[in-house]
Design an enzyme around this catalytic site. Structure first.
Site, mmCIF file in Angstrom:
data_model
loop_
_atom_site.group_PDB
_atom_site.id
_atom_site.type_symbol
_atom_site.label_atom_id
_atom_site.label_comp_id
_atom_site.label_asym_id
_atom_site.label_seq_id
_atom_site.Cartn_x
_atom_site.Cartn_y
_atom_site.Cartn_z
ATOM 1 N N GLY A 32 0.784 -1.234 0.000
ATOM 2 C CA GLY A 32 0.000 0.000 0.000
ATOM 3 C C GLY A 32 0.810 1.275 0.000
ATOM 4 O O GLY A 32 0.236 2.370 -0.024
ATOM 5 N N GLY A 56 14.556 -4.730 1.193
ATOM 6 C CA GLY A 56 15.032 -3.371 0.974
ATOM 7 C C GLY A 56 14.783 -2.478 2.170
ATOM 8 O O GLY A 56 14.958 -1.263 2.089
ATOM 9 N N THR A 57 14.376 -3.070 3.281
ATOM 10 C CA THR A 57 14.101 -2.325 4.510
ATOM 11 C C THR A 57 15.381 -1.725 5.068
ATOM 12 O O THR A 57 16.412 -2.387 5.110
ATOM 13 C CB THR A 57 13.478 -3.267 5.554
ATOM 14 O OG1 THR A 57 12.272 -3.811 5.016
ATOM 15 C CG2 THR A 57 13.184 -2.550 6.853
ATOM 16 N N ASN A 73 20.190 -0.450 -0.888
ATOM 17 C CA ASN A 73 19.773 0.191 -2.132
ATOM 18 C C ASN A 73 19.810 -0.838 -3.249
ATOM 19 O O ASN A 73 20.827 -1.507 -3.442
ATOM 20 C CB ASN A 73 20.706 1.369 -2.450
ATOM 21 C CG ASN A 73 20.170 2.246 -3.547
ATOM 22 O OD1 ASN A 73 19.883 1.802 -4.645
ATOM 23 N ND2 ASN A 73 20.036 3.534 -3.244
ATOM 24 N N HIS A 115 17.083 13.013 1.689
ATOM 25 C CA HIS A 115 15.859 12.295 1.357
ATOM 26 C C HIS A 115 14.640 13.159 1.690
ATOM 27 O O HIS A 115 14.768 14.204 2.322
ATOM 28 C CB HIS A 115 15.767 10.967 2.121
ATOM 29 C CG HIS A 115 16.649 9.892 1.572
ATOM 30 N ND1 HIS A 115 17.979 9.801 1.875
ATOM 31 C CD2 HIS A 115 16.380 8.860 0.720
ATOM 32 C CE1 HIS A 115 18.506 8.754 1.251
ATOM 33 N NE2 HIS A 115 17.558 8.173 0.538
ATOM 34 N N LYS A 143 11.018 10.364 5.581
ATOM 35 C CA LYS A 143 11.947 9.270 5.910
ATOM 36 C C LYS A 143 12.241 9.281 7.403
ATOM 37 O O LYS A 143 12.526 10.341 7.988
ATOM 38 C CB LYS A 143 13.237 9.389 5.104
ATOM 39 C CG LYS A 143 14.159 8.181 5.259
ATOM 40 C CD LYS A 143 15.237 8.176 4.203
ATOM 41 C CE LYS A 143 16.182 6.992 4.360
ATOM 42 N NZ LYS A 143 15.473 5.697 4.225
#
Length: 277
Positions: free
Chosen positions: A12, A107-108, A134, A164, A168
Protein backbone atom coordinates in the site's frame (compact mmCIF):
# COMPACT_ATOMS: atom_id res chain seq x y z
CA UNK A 1 9.69 -22.71 -16.75
CA UNK A 2 6.81 -21.35 -14.65
CA UNK A 3 6.96 -17.79 -13.42
CA UNK A 4 8.31 -17.11 -9.93
CA UNK A 5 5.24 -16.32 -7.81
CA UNK A 6 5.96 -13.13 -5.84
CA UNK A 7 4.24 -11.59 -2.81
CA UNK A 8 4.77 -7.84 -2.38
CA UNK A 9 4.86 -6.77 1.28
CA UNK A 10 4.09 -3.13 2.09
CA UNK A 11 1.99 -3.07 -1.07
CA UNK A 12 0.00 0.00 0.00
CA UNK A 13 2.98 2.37 0.01
CA UNK A 14 4.79 4.23 -2.77
CA UNK A 15 7.59 1.67 -2.84
CA UNK A 16 5.08 -1.17 -2.70
CA UNK A 17 3.28 0.21 -5.75
CA UNK A 18 6.60 0.47 -7.60
CA UNK A 19 7.38 -3.14 -6.69
CA UNK A 20 4.00 -4.30 -8.00
CA UNK A 21 4.68 -2.56 -11.32
CA UNK A 22 8.17 -4.07 -11.54
CA UNK A 23 6.97 -7.61 -10.86
CA UNK A 24 4.21 -7.25 -13.46
CA UNK A 25 6.68 -5.96 -16.06
CA UNK A 26 9.59 -8.38 -15.66
CA UNK A 27 9.43 -11.65 -17.54
CA UNK A 28 9.77 -14.71 -15.31
CA UNK A 29 7.87 -13.13 -12.40
CA UNK A 30 4.19 -12.83 -11.62
CA UNK A 31 2.31 -11.39 -8.69
CA UNK A 32 1.23 -14.49 -6.77
CA UNK A 33 -2.48 -15.17 -7.06
CA UNK A 34 -3.01 -13.35 -10.35
CA UNK A 35 -4.61 -16.41 -11.95
CA UNK A 36 -6.54 -17.73 -8.96
CA UNK A 37 -7.55 -14.18 -7.90
CA UNK A 38 -6.08 -14.69 -4.46
CA UNK A 39 -4.80 -12.11 -1.99
CA UNK A 40 -1.04 -11.90 -2.52
CA UNK A 41 -0.14 -8.27 -2.03
CA UNK A 42 0.13 -7.42 1.64
CA UNK A 43 -0.06 -4.27 3.73
CA UNK A 44 -0.45 -3.42 7.41
CA UNK A 45 -3.84 -3.86 9.13
CA UNK A 46 -5.94 -0.74 8.73
CA UNK A 47 -4.25 0.40 5.52
CA UNK A 48 -6.69 2.15 3.15
CA UNK A 49 -5.27 -0.05 0.37
CA UNK A 50 -6.72 -3.25 1.87
CA UNK A 51 -9.18 -4.86 -0.53
CA UNK A 52 -8.06 -2.90 -3.59
CA UNK A 53 -6.80 -4.60 -6.72
CA UNK A 54 -2.99 -4.43 -6.58
CA UNK A 55 -2.62 -3.54 -10.26
CA UNK A 56 -5.16 -0.72 -10.21
CA UNK A 57 -3.65 0.61 -6.97
CA UNK A 58 -0.21 0.67 -8.64
CA UNK A 59 -1.55 2.50 -11.68
CA UNK A 60 -1.46 -0.40 -14.16
CA UNK A 61 -4.02 -2.88 -15.46
CA UNK A 62 -6.21 -4.91 -13.12
CA UNK A 63 -4.27 -7.99 -11.94
CA UNK A 64 -6.98 -9.84 -10.03
CA UNK A 65 -4.86 -9.70 -6.86
CA UNK A 66 -6.39 -7.95 -3.87
CA UNK A 67 -4.26 -6.30 -1.21
CA UNK A 68 -4.71 -8.03 2.13
CA UNK A 69 -3.42 -7.85 5.70
CA UNK A 70 -3.30 -11.67 6.07
CA UNK A 71 0.36 -12.47 5.39
CA UNK A 72 0.05 -16.19 6.15
CA UNK A 73 -2.74 -16.63 3.60
CA UNK A 74 -0.79 -14.63 1.02
CA UNK A 75 2.29 -16.82 1.37
CA UNK A 76 0.50 -20.09 0.63
CA UNK A 77 2.01 -21.41 -2.61
CA UNK A 78 4.26 -18.38 -3.12
CA UNK A 79 7.93 -18.54 -4.11
CA UNK A 80 9.26 -15.12 -3.12
CA UNK A 81 8.64 -12.00 -1.03
CA UNK A 82 9.71 -8.49 -1.99
CA UNK A 83 9.80 -6.52 1.23
CA UNK A 84 10.42 -2.79 1.74
CA UNK A 85 8.68 -2.42 5.10
CA UNK A 86 10.04 -1.97 8.63
CA UNK A 87 12.75 -3.82 10.59
CA UNK A 88 10.43 -5.84 12.83
CA UNK A 89 8.24 -6.86 9.91
CA UNK A 90 11.25 -7.86 7.81
CA UNK A 91 12.64 -10.04 10.60
CA UNK A 92 9.27 -11.80 10.95
CA UNK A 93 8.98 -12.26 7.18
CA UNK A 94 12.51 -13.67 7.00
CA UNK A 95 11.54 -16.33 9.54
CA UNK A 96 8.47 -17.24 7.49
CA UNK A 97 10.64 -17.36 4.36
CA UNK A 98 13.04 -19.73 6.11
CA UNK A 99 10.24 -22.05 7.22
CA UNK A 100 8.86 -22.17 3.66
CA UNK A 101 12.21 -22.20 1.82
CA UNK A 102 11.36 -18.98 -0.01
CA UNK A 103 13.27 -16.17 -1.66
CA UNK A 104 13.15 -13.00 0.45
CA UNK A 105 14.23 -9.66 -1.03
CA UNK A 106 14.75 -7.07 1.74
CA UNK A 107 15.03 -3.37 0.97
CA UNK A 108 14.10 -2.32 4.51
CA UNK A 109 16.46 0.18 6.12
CA UNK A 110 17.05 1.14 9.75
CA UNK A 111 17.75 -2.44 10.90
CA UNK A 112 19.68 -2.84 14.15
CA UNK A 113 22.54 -5.28 14.64
CA UNK A 114 20.05 -7.61 16.33
CA UNK A 115 17.68 -7.37 13.35
CA UNK A 116 20.51 -8.13 10.94
CA UNK A 117 21.59 -11.11 13.05
CA UNK A 118 18.04 -12.48 13.03
CA UNK A 119 17.81 -12.08 9.25
CA UNK A 120 21.18 -13.83 8.82
CA UNK A 121 19.88 -16.68 11.00
CA UNK A 122 16.86 -17.02 8.70
CA UNK A 123 19.20 -17.32 5.74
CA UNK A 124 21.06 -20.11 7.51
CA UNK A 125 17.74 -21.79 8.28
CA UNK A 126 16.68 -22.12 4.64
CA UNK A 127 15.72 -18.75 3.16
CA UNK A 128 17.42 -17.27 0.09
CA UNK A 129 17.76 -13.66 1.16
CA UNK A 130 19.07 -10.69 -0.80
CA UNK A 131 19.33 -7.67 1.52
CA UNK A 132 20.58 -4.27 0.43
CA UNK A 133 20.35 -0.66 1.53
CA UNK A 134 19.77 0.19 -2.13
CA UNK A 135 18.63 -1.96 -5.06
CA UNK A 136 19.56 0.52 -7.79
CA UNK A 137 22.07 -1.13 -10.09
CA UNK A 138 23.77 2.24 -10.59
CA UNK A 139 24.20 2.65 -6.83
CA UNK A 140 25.67 -0.84 -6.50
CA UNK A 141 28.25 0.03 -9.14
CA UNK A 142 28.94 3.34 -7.34
CA UNK A 143 29.56 1.49 -4.06
CA UNK A 144 32.05 -0.72 -5.88
CA UNK A 145 33.85 2.41 -7.11
CA UNK A 146 33.83 3.90 -3.59
CA UNK A 147 35.50 0.77 -2.23
CA UNK A 148 38.24 1.00 -4.84
CA UNK A 149 38.74 4.75 -4.35
CA UNK A 150 38.93 4.41 -0.57
CA UNK A 151 41.62 1.75 -0.93
CA UNK A 152 43.64 3.68 -3.50
CA UNK A 153 43.44 7.01 -1.64
CA UNK A 154 44.14 5.66 1.81
CA UNK A 155 45.03 9.00 3.43
CA UNK A 156 42.09 11.02 2.05
CA UNK A 157 39.25 12.05 4.37
CA UNK A 158 35.89 10.43 3.52
CA UNK A 159 32.58 12.23 4.03
CA UNK A 160 29.16 10.96 2.93
CA UNK A 161 26.28 13.39 2.36
CA UNK A 162 22.71 12.21 1.82
CA UNK A 163 19.32 13.86 1.36
CA UNK A 164 15.86 12.29 1.36
CA UNK A 165 12.20 13.35 1.55
CA UNK A 166 10.71 14.69 4.75
CA UNK A 167 8.84 11.46 5.55
CA UNK A 168 11.95 9.27 5.91
CA UNK A 169 12.29 8.04 9.49
CA UNK A 170 15.83 6.60 9.70
CA UNK A 171 19.20 8.36 9.47
CA UNK A 172 21.77 7.98 8.08
CA UNK A 173 19.97 6.34 5.18
CA UNK A 174 20.52 2.70 4.37
CA UNK A 175 22.22 3.78 1.17
CA UNK A 176 24.59 6.11 3.01
CA UNK A 177 25.52 3.25 5.31
CA UNK A 178 25.98 0.96 2.30
CA UNK A 179 28.44 3.50 0.87
CA UNK A 180 30.12 3.79 4.26
CA UNK A 181 30.52 0.03 4.44
CA UNK A 182 32.04 0.07 0.95
CA UNK A 183 34.54 2.74 1.99
CA UNK A 184 35.37 0.86 5.19
CA UNK A 185 35.89 -2.35 3.24
CA UNK A 186 38.31 -0.52 0.97
CA UNK A 187 40.24 0.62 4.04
CA UNK A 188 39.99 -2.80 5.74
CA UNK A 189 38.33 -1.28 8.84
CA UNK A 190 35.02 -1.76 10.64
CA UNK A 191 32.56 1.03 9.89
CA UNK A 192 30.99 0.88 13.36
CA UNK A 193 34.38 1.75 14.90
CA UNK A 194 35.12 4.66 12.54
CA UNK A 195 31.77 6.23 11.65
CA UNK A 196 30.96 9.77 12.80
CA UNK A 197 27.23 10.32 12.35
CA UNK A 198 26.78 13.47 14.47
CA UNK A 199 28.85 16.64 14.83
CA UNK A 200 27.64 19.34 17.19
CA UNK A 201 29.37 21.99 19.24
CA UNK A 202 33.13 22.25 19.70
CA UNK A 203 34.20 18.94 18.20
CA UNK A 204 37.90 19.66 17.73
CA UNK A 205 39.84 18.72 14.59
CA UNK A 206 38.60 15.93 12.37
CA UNK A 207 39.97 12.60 13.54
CA UNK A 208 42.05 10.94 10.84
CA UNK A 209 40.69 7.67 9.49
CA UNK A 210 37.05 8.37 10.34
CA UNK A 211 34.14 8.23 7.88
CA UNK A 212 31.75 11.13 8.36
CA UNK A 213 28.03 11.28 7.58
CA UNK A 214 25.79 14.30 7.02
CA UNK A 215 22.00 13.91 6.78
CA UNK A 216 19.53 16.27 5.08
CA UNK A 217 15.75 15.90 4.95
CA UNK A 218 13.21 17.91 2.98
CA UNK A 219 10.51 18.01 0.34
CA UNK A 220 9.99 14.96 -1.84
CA UNK A 221 13.63 14.09 -2.62
CA UNK A 222 13.77 10.39 -3.50
CA UNK A 223 17.46 10.01 -2.70
CA UNK A 224 20.64 12.03 -3.32
CA UNK A 225 24.04 10.74 -2.20
CA UNK A 226 27.55 12.11 -2.46
CA UNK A 227 30.80 10.52 -1.33
CA UNK A 228 33.62 13.04 -0.91
CA UNK A 229 37.26 11.99 -0.75
CA UNK A 230 39.21 15.06 0.34
CA UNK A 231 43.00 15.13 0.00
CA UNK A 232 45.55 17.85 0.75
CA UNK A 233 45.20 19.54 -2.66
CA UNK A 234 42.23 17.94 -4.40
CA UNK A 235 38.72 16.67 -3.78
CA UNK A 236 36.90 13.81 -5.53
CA UNK A 237 33.10 13.72 -5.45
CA UNK A 238 31.15 10.61 -6.43
CA UNK A 239 27.42 11.31 -6.84
CA UNK A 240 24.17 9.44 -7.34
CA UNK A 241 20.72 11.02 -7.68
CA UNK A 242 17.61 8.87 -7.79
CA UNK A 243 14.88 10.35 -9.98
CA UNK A 244 12.28 7.59 -9.72
CA UNK A 245 11.63 4.71 -7.30
CA UNK A 246 11.46 2.43 -10.33
CA UNK A 247 15.23 1.93 -10.12
CA UNK A 248 14.88 0.27 -6.70
CA UNK A 249 11.89 -1.84 -7.71
CA UNK A 250 13.52 -3.06 -10.93
CA UNK A 251 16.64 -4.07 -9.00
CA UNK A 252 14.56 -5.91 -6.39
CA UNK A 253 12.63 -7.80 -9.07
CA UNK A 254 15.88 -8.75 -10.80
CA UNK A 255 17.31 -9.89 -7.45
CA UNK A 256 14.30 -12.15 -6.85
CA UNK A 257 14.75 -13.83 -10.22
CA UNK A 258 18.48 -14.31 -9.53
CA UNK A 259 18.02 -15.64 -5.99
CA UNK A 260 15.55 -18.30 -7.12
CA UNK A 261 18.44 -20.30 -8.59
CA UNK A 262 20.77 -19.89 -5.59
CA UNK A 263 21.19 -22.10 -2.51
CA UNK A 264 19.90 -20.80 0.83
CA UNK A 265 22.04 -17.97 2.16
CA UNK A 266 22.39 -14.24 2.67
CA UNK A 267 23.33 -12.27 -0.45
CA UNK A 268 23.79 -8.66 -1.53
CA UNK A 269 23.27 -6.80 -4.80
CA UNK A 270 26.99 -7.11 -5.51
CA UNK A 271 26.36 -10.87 -5.69
CA UNK A 272 23.39 -10.33 -8.02
CA UNK A 273 25.49 -8.21 -10.39
CA UNK A 274 28.51 -10.53 -10.15
CA UNK A 275 30.79 -7.82 -8.74
CA UNK A 276 32.22 -10.19 -6.11
CA UNK A 277 33.60 -12.54 -8.75
Amino acid sequence: MADLKVVVAGAGGRMGAANIRAVAALGGLSLHGAIAKLHAAVDRPGSPAIGLDAGLFAGIEELGVRITDDIDAALVGADAIIDFTAPGASVALSQKAAALGMVHIIGTTGCSEQDDAAIAASAQAGARIVKSGNFSMGMVVLANLVEKAAAALADYDIEILEMHHNKKVDAPSGTALLLGEAAAKGRDIALKDHAVTVRDGHTGPREAGTIGFATLRGGNVIGDHMVILAGPSERIELNHRAQDRTIYANGAARAALWAASQPPGLYSMTDVLGLND
